[in-house]
Design an enzyme around this catalytic site. Sequence first.
Site, PDB file in Angstrom:
ATOM      1  N   ASP A 200       6.506 133.074 105.032  1.00 16.72           N
ATOM      2  CA  ASP A 200       7.577 133.687 105.935  1.00 16.72           C
ATOM      3  C   ASP A 200       8.222 133.246 106.221  1.00 16.72           C
ATOM      4  O   ASP A 200       8.117 132.018 107.093  1.00 16.72           O
ATOM      5  CB  ASP A 200       6.381 134.530 107.267  1.00 16.72           C
ATOM      6  CG  ASP A 200       7.274 135.146 107.798  1.00 16.72           C
ATOM      7  OD1 ASP A 200       7.398 136.892 107.637  1.00 16.72           O
ATOM      8  OD2 ASP A 200       7.585 134.729 109.309  1.00 16.72           O
TER       9      ASP A 200
ATOM     10  N   GLU B 213       9.517 133.600 101.644  1.00 14.99           N
ATOM     11  CA  GLU B 213      10.570 135.108 101.639  1.00 14.99           C
ATOM     12  C   GLU B 213      12.359 134.107 102.430  1.00 14.99           C
ATOM     13  O   GLU B 213      12.056 133.000 103.291  1.00 14.99           O
ATOM     14  CB  GLU B 213       9.896 135.286 103.058  1.00 14.99           C
ATOM     15  CG  GLU B 213      11.660 136.551 103.307  1.00 14.99           C
ATOM     16  CD  GLU B 213      10.923 136.757 105.072  1.00 14.99           C
ATOM     17  OE1 GLU B 213      11.598 138.016 104.811  1.00 14.99           O
ATOM     18  OE2 GLU B 213      10.490 136.102 105.656  1.00 14.99           O
TER      19      GLU B 213
END
Length: 632
Positions: free
Chosen positions: A238, A311
Amino acid sequence: MLASVGFLLLNFLALSAASTYPNYHAEFHDDDEEISDSAKWWQTGAFYQIYPRSFKDSNGDGVGDLNGISSNLPYLKDLGITATWLSPIFTSPMADFGYDIANFTEIAPIFGTMADFEALMVKAKELDIKIILDFVPNHSSDECDWFKRSAAGEEEYKDFYVWHPGRMVDGKRQPPSNWISVFHGPAWEWHPGRKEYYLHQFVKKQPDLNYRNPKVREAMNNVLRFWLAKGVSGFRIDAVPHVFELGPNAQNEYRDEPRNDGDNDPNDYGYLQHIYTVDQPETIDLVYSWRAVLDEFQRENGGEDRILMAETYSPIEIVMKYYGNGTAEGAQLPFNFLLISELTNASNAQAYAMTVQKWLQYMPAGRTANWVLGNHDKPRVGSRLGSDRVDMLNMLITTLPGASVTYQGEELGMTDVWISWKDTVDPSACNTNPSIYEQFSRDPERTPFQWSNAKDAGFSNANKTWLPIGPDYQVVNVEQENQTPLSHLNIYKKLLSLRKESKTLQQGATEVKALNGAVLAVKRMLQNEQTYITVLNIYDGVETVNLQQFFNDLPQELQVVVISGRSIVKEGDLVKTDSIQLQPKDSLVLRSTSTFYSGYSSGGQFPLPWSIYLGLGQVALYLSYRQILTLN
Ligand code: GLC
């Protein structure tokens, strides 16, 4: 006039840049070796993102959970999914719906128990579906034990987070720098207990961990090891670009970020140029070090590759570094968000071609491409690029080389759901105000999955679900679409099964071309195998295209293998390659009836340096976009 120049330039660039991309992850074999000999499971994988809160509620509390996922893994199997990545399922006060983790190795009670997770792993193994977890390294929750101990100044945890006493301005204490949170407002929060500011690049309940502290790195490596030991096949990392920020100088001062002209709201993230808070060079090596943890685990425990999906919405040159370099391996799949960030509803075929080519051109040799159409942070693909383009986009991402990534519901054509200010729960929107929240809210793409036309779309039996159900659920749902031959769902299934059985789609070389402003074509070819052509008619006119003008080595006829809901040809029909007819927003996957040799050349067709193409490309895109606006 300028606009027409742009249009012509775009045409020129898209055509002159049209190259053949060799297959990067597989060798060409003269003999008939099996696909599994050369391709790894993730290289041609169909990835599916589950947003657990919204997938399936098994206990009637209006929020999805692990048992809901377990009981529906057969649905994923039926789709043909290789691996599913789950948004965070860990203990959390849910200030950012699980992206604020209070305990990295514990399951949040709202999602179930560790036993439920283990049962899910068993079921997934039985069905041969791999489980990927979300790894959230940038921050924890302020309710994490580490943060509480850090705030209390405990020696072991003192430097686990980014603390600073602030700077004195005219005798008054101010935050250490002007940095702004992604979710609005200052990125520094005063902690009355510790009497210092802490950094939070997201909401204030998400304090940033300090990666300059080796103890933090080791603690997070142990988080990876913990879940690897539970049998997961990897992690989606993330918010990668935020992990490091520029540290303080010798005087222990943080530097202010420069202003961005054009944004006048000092609380808005876009107000500053984030030159000190994102994409710091250390971040790349940190990702490599996580890969080393995965590889070490594999060496010690055997089994198939464990993977990282990173990401990052960073500039493409930076994204590519996450793959690895000459000496270290990185993420097998740094997410390719170009189809999200570079295309709009008005994009023409040249823009599509350039977007696809951009990834393939920048990707270092030996790496695997991936194609992401949506996720829980971005408007749904049907709302972004057109609900009448869902099938063509699924055809595109599943017939391009590499892995495809689908966000739950996009196989059904679910679109964004309008959410009132009163029902809005996303902190990114709640931190703003009723007049602007819609620009920031991610709730519209997070509404419950639509299983059937029963109460709550079959998602739950609660009287109120955590977000409202989409108003189209009576039509757009799994049950209904399963019964409709040319539904988005059935087309999606057909595409995944086609890729699974086709050596060409898995290993073949690729050519991507805009045939005119409306039609995009992708050719896939592999020695001794059938050739595939995917054609998309992006606009609303009827188009007849001559593929022979654009591609070498094509037979006179191709067979139709997948049709869209708009096609007038049928599966199995033979169509003439010099006059392929496409209905408005129609798309087709075509295949040669026999196998034949298709040679390919790798690159070498770019007389100018790439930076020139890209610069010109941006000007051209802008000008042609203006032209499209004028035409409409
Ligand atoms: C990532 C997640 C997003 C989350 C943010 C902070 O971008 O995808 O949902 O809010 O990181 O963790």
